[in-house]
Design an enzyme around this catalytic site. Structure first.
Site, short mmCIF file in Angstrom:
data_model
loop_
_atom_site.label_atom_id
_atom_site.label_comp_id
_atom_site.label_asym_id
_atom_site.label_seq_id
_atom_site.Cartn_x
_atom_site.Cartn_y
_atom_site.Cartn_z
N GLU A 175 0.79 -1.24 0.00
CA GLU A 175 0.00 0.00 0.00
C GLU A 175 0.82 1.29 0.00
O GLU A 175 0.54 2.21 0.76
CB GLU A 175 -0.98 -0.03 1.18
CG GLU A 175 -1.90 -1.24 1.12
CD GLU A 175 -2.94 -1.29 2.24
OE1 GLU A 175 -2.78 -0.57 3.23
OE2 GLU A 175 -3.89 -2.07 2.12
N GLU A 282 -5.94 -10.97 -1.76
CA GLU A 282 -6.85 -10.85 -0.59
C GLU A 282 -8.30 -10.84 -1.06
O GLU A 282 -9.08 -9.95 -0.73
CB GLU A 282 -6.53 -9.56 0.18
CG GLU A 282 -5.07 -9.45 0.60
CD GLU A 282 -4.72 -8.17 1.38
OE1 GLU A 282 -5.64 -7.47 1.82
OE2 GLU A 282 -3.52 -7.90 1.52
#
Ligand code: GLA
Length: 389
Positions: A175, A282
């Site tokens: 991220e 994910e």
């Protein structure tokens, strides 16, 4: 709660039979039943039906592995495991000279004992609210560039060396890209202090300690226009600077009713052209859209906090839509399996999903197994599609 012995024994029998039998010998995507034809268990197996298309995995908390039922379900369907939290920097490295390996050691031991692979997740999480104070400061001042890069290197060296035998892939940086129209990189201690160099350092350190592993840059929403351009720019620049990035980790936290499919198609094409592999790291599909939580400066939050439309269960109509979207998504994965190395769900069953709490508390149903670990219509539909293709 005490479990009746009979249930415990039958669960143990399931686990023993999974590890003892030539389990995955059938061509229809089921476990091999030749040794016990009277077996009435649901013998379908995701990893069997996915076959060699890509690896299929799941991210779970380390405590989940203690449950015999969960362990059996994991072994039936998955071949690669991601530790949900324990390996994150704040979990495993609470102070500069202090390490907390215990939970991750147990996780890795479970993988080794059951012949499963591990995804190391994650070595650097490039957000200030996911970074301990000790990493950000030095003698009371903001950390210097040299110290920060050295700390990153030490962290990566230590963690990768400890688990390289069982980890086939690493989420090296998580991220780092900024949301919205702003800068390429998110504003964090890492980007403020080193620009892009922290990413280069982390990848080079990971490569030097685990030369054969797949090294991943992991992020969310990079299939959306705007952020996708930033992803391509970042990956291109990292290549130029000698960072060994093998794959983009597409987190894949989708929502029912969003318009991801065409965007995903374009993103796969762009990454193929760049020569970067993909892992879907994910995967889940939120059945309660969550965008309003952040809209208009958060003014709907009070109203949303009590919004819990599916607390009594998922209506058939929504169940069907969820199954349809899962099928479309897996069709796309199948079509792009030349560049997709792995698809991992985020959590094992609906009752364990982080989406029951994020961004507000509600009963969610985002996965293929329900709260009783029973395959949902979405499982049936994905299984049938994969079996037929
Ligand atoms: C991000 C992280 C994961 C996890 C999820 C929420 O996607 O990469 O490790 O924290 O948020 O569960």
């Amino acid at each position: 709660m005490m479990r009746p012995w009979s249930t415990t024994l039958s669960v143990l029998a399931v686990i023993v039979s999974f590890s003892a039998s030539p389990a995955f010998g059938q061509d229809d995507g089921s476990l091999d039943t030749t040794e016990s034809p009277q077996d009435t268990r649901d013998l379908r197996s995701l990893k069997k039906v996915v076959g060699s298309r890509f690896k299929i995995g799941v991210g779970v908390g380390h405590d989940v592995l203690q449950s015999p039922e969960d362990a059996a379900l994991i072994k039936q369907h998955f071949e690669i495991l991601t530790p949900e939290n324990c390996m994150k920097p704040q979990g495993i490295h609470p102070a500069e000279d202090e390490w907390s390996f215990e939970a991750t050691d147990r996780f890795a031991d479970f993988a080794r004992a059951n012949d499963l692979e591990l995804v190391g997740h994650c070595l650097v999480w490039a957000k200030d609210d996911r970074t301990d104070e000790w990493m950000m400061r030095e003698d009371g001042d903001p950390v210097s560039r040299e110290t920060l890069l050295r700390r990153i290197e030490t962290h990566v060296d230590t963690v990768v060396t400890r688990y390289a035998d069982v980890a086939g892939m690493w989420d090296v940086v998580n991220e780092a890209i900024g949301d919205g129209d702003g800068d390429l990189l998110r504003n964090s201690v890492y980007s403020r202090t080193t620009g892009m160099d922290f990413i280069v350092t982390a990848f080079q350190a990971a490569r030097s300690k685990d030369p054969d592993a797949l090294l991943i840059y992991n992020d969310y929403n990079c299939h959306k226009p705007g952020k996708r351009e930033k992803l391509i720019e970042l990956l291109t620049e990292l290549k130029k600077r000698g960072a060994p990035v093998d794959a983009y980790g597409m987190q894949g936290h989708f929502e029912l009713g969003d318009d991801s499919l065409p965007q995903l198609r374009e993103t796969f094409a762009a990454l193929r052209e760049l020569g970067v592999k993909v892992v879907v790291s994910e995967l889940d599909i939120d059945v309660v859209k969550r965008g309003r939580w952040w809209a208009d400066g958060g003014k709907y939050r009070e109203e949303l906090a009590s919004y819990d439309p599916y607390k009594e269960g998922l209506p058939e109509e929504v169940q069907r839509k969820l199954a349809e979207l899962y099928v479309e998504i897996f069709k796309l994965f199948d079509e792009n399996s030349d560049i997709i190395v792995r698809v991992s769900f985020w959590n094992l069953h609906d009752g364990q999903s982080w989406l029951n709490y994020f961004p507000w508390k509600r009963v969610n149903h985002p996965l293929l197994f329900d709260r009783d670990r029973t395959p949902k219509p979405a499982f049936d539909a994905v299984f049938e599609m994969l079996q037929a293709s």
